[in-house]
Write an enzyme that holds these catalytic residues in place. Sequence first.
Site, mmCIF file in Angstrom:
data_model
loop_
_atom_site.group_PDB
_atom_site.id
_atom_site.type_symbol
_atom_site.label_atom_id
_atom_site.label_comp_id
_atom_site.label_asym_id
_atom_site.label_seq_id
_atom_site.Cartn_x
_atom_site.Cartn_y
_atom_site.Cartn_z
ATOM 1 C CE1 TYR A 96 15.316 30.648 3.806
ATOM 2 C CE2 TYR A 96 15.463 28.300 3.339
ATOM 3 C CZ TYR A 96 15.209 29.599 2.919
ATOM 4 O OH TYR A 96 14.848 29.831 1.632
ATOM 5 C CE LYS A 106 -0.471 -0.200 5.002
ATOM 6 N NZ LYS A 106 -1.066 0.549 6.060
HETATM 7 C C1 LIG Z 1 -3.998 -4.441 8.556
HETATM 8 C C2 LIG Z 1 -2.544 -4.269 8.303
HETATM 9 N N1 LIG Z 1 -1.773 -5.342 8.149
HETATM 10 C C3 LIG Z 1 -0.443 -5.225 7.923
HETATM 11 C C4 LIG Z 1 0.172 -4.005 7.840
HETATM 12 C C5 LIG Z 1 1.667 -3.914 7.634
HETATM 13 O O1 LIG Z 1 2.275 -3.424 8.791
HETATM 14 P P1 LIG Z 1 3.861 -3.339 8.918
HETATM 15 O O2 LIG Z 1 4.303 -2.340 7.920
HETATM 16 O O3 LIG Z 1 4.104 -2.900 10.321
HETATM 17 O O4 LIG Z 1 4.372 -4.702 8.625
HETATM 18 C C6 LIG Z 1 -0.602 -2.850 8.002
HETATM 19 C C7 LIG Z 1 0.033 -1.541 7.956
HETATM 20 O O5 LIG Z 1 -0.357 -0.556 8.485
HETATM 21 C C8 LIG Z 1 -2.003 -2.986 8.233
HETATM 22 O O6 LIG Z 1 -2.782 -1.922 8.393
#
Ligand SMILES: Cc1ncc(COP(=O)(O)O)c(C=O)c1O
Length: 357
Positions: free
Chosen positions: A253, A33
């Site tokens: 800055y 994602k």
């Molecule tokens: C439902 C769910 N599963 C898995 C993950 C993956 O998490 P991580 O990046 O800590 O492995 C996320 C990430 O936010 C999530 O929302």
Amino acid sequence: MRPARALIDLDALRHNYRLAREVSGARALAVVKADAYGHGAVRCAQALEGEADGFAVACIEEALVLREAGVRAPILLLEGFFEADELTLIDQHDLWCVAHAQWQIEAIEQAQLSKPLTVWLKLDSGMHRVGLHPADYQAAYRRLLASGKVSKIVLMSHFARADEPECERTSEQLAVFLQAREGLSAEVSLRNSPAVLGWPQVPSDWVRPGIMLYGATPFEQAQEHAALLRPVMTLESKVISVRELPAGEPVGYGARFVAERPTRVGVVAMGYADGYPRHAPTGTPVMVDGQLTRLIGRVSMDMLTVDLTDLPQSGLGSRVELWGKQVLASDVAAAAGSIPYQIFCNLRRVPLHYLGN
Ligand SMILES: Cc1ncc(COP(=O)(O)O)c(C=O)c1O
């Protein structure tokens, strides 16, 4: 051409994916994602497709980008659908979806589908963000089974504090989950990266590694399995200007850094518009020509400044690693009061160059 760029090591990505599977002994959905946490979802998914059991994204828009790029493996929508009519697209593109609320169960019951769905039924075991209440979980499971709209249900939940090895909350959440699913014979998915790496006692047929795929540790402290991760992204640039300052002169800055001694300052083509954290303070580690030095002064939009005083061989054109295999993204993030998740996701403007197939 501006020398700022991010190198993405696809062999390291595959190494980290295999580590997730080996350590957990489970099937693994690679979490890609948010454009694979800034690493480029399409290229990362393509690099893993031969071996990944599937992928996970936040929403249908992200899934469709992968399908349009030809990714055929299973893709799970971690937030399910936001409107009932998305079920048509979910059906059409063979997506798996999370159901985390009553209204989604009802929408699935009423959907017109060409074939039954794979649904991951999410329990709120204590994170209190999304998920069904434990008291409603079994009824939701039975409704889905009875609906005739579902071919497979995976039971899932998500941990709030798995990155804290001593914290009891993860065991408490596990106990809530085990009780809620008592008597149901379905596959289970509970573990994100910190739970894959640090909670071997948590059962899982499926794991959902995200940050570990990209080679960053979710833990604040050193951890046995996290030490085996290989950083995937190297954010790099070059020194584009050098200044020799006498003691007492400020840099950048707000004059946040004032030279305590005669100081050679390297100006690097990298700034907060590229996603480098503006809050990184003087002292944040940075590599110049393979040697460790420090950021000095405020990060500006397109440039930042580094201390070259003790690196007399370095100067105009020197290669700078902002994070990567030598300077860990988690160390830069910690210095800036952030986490590697956020600094990866904030990356923008810099071109991504892929190494490996
Ligand atoms: C439902 C769910 N599963 C898995 C993950 C993956 O998490 P991580 O990046 O800590 O492995 C996320 C990430 O936010 C999530 O929302």
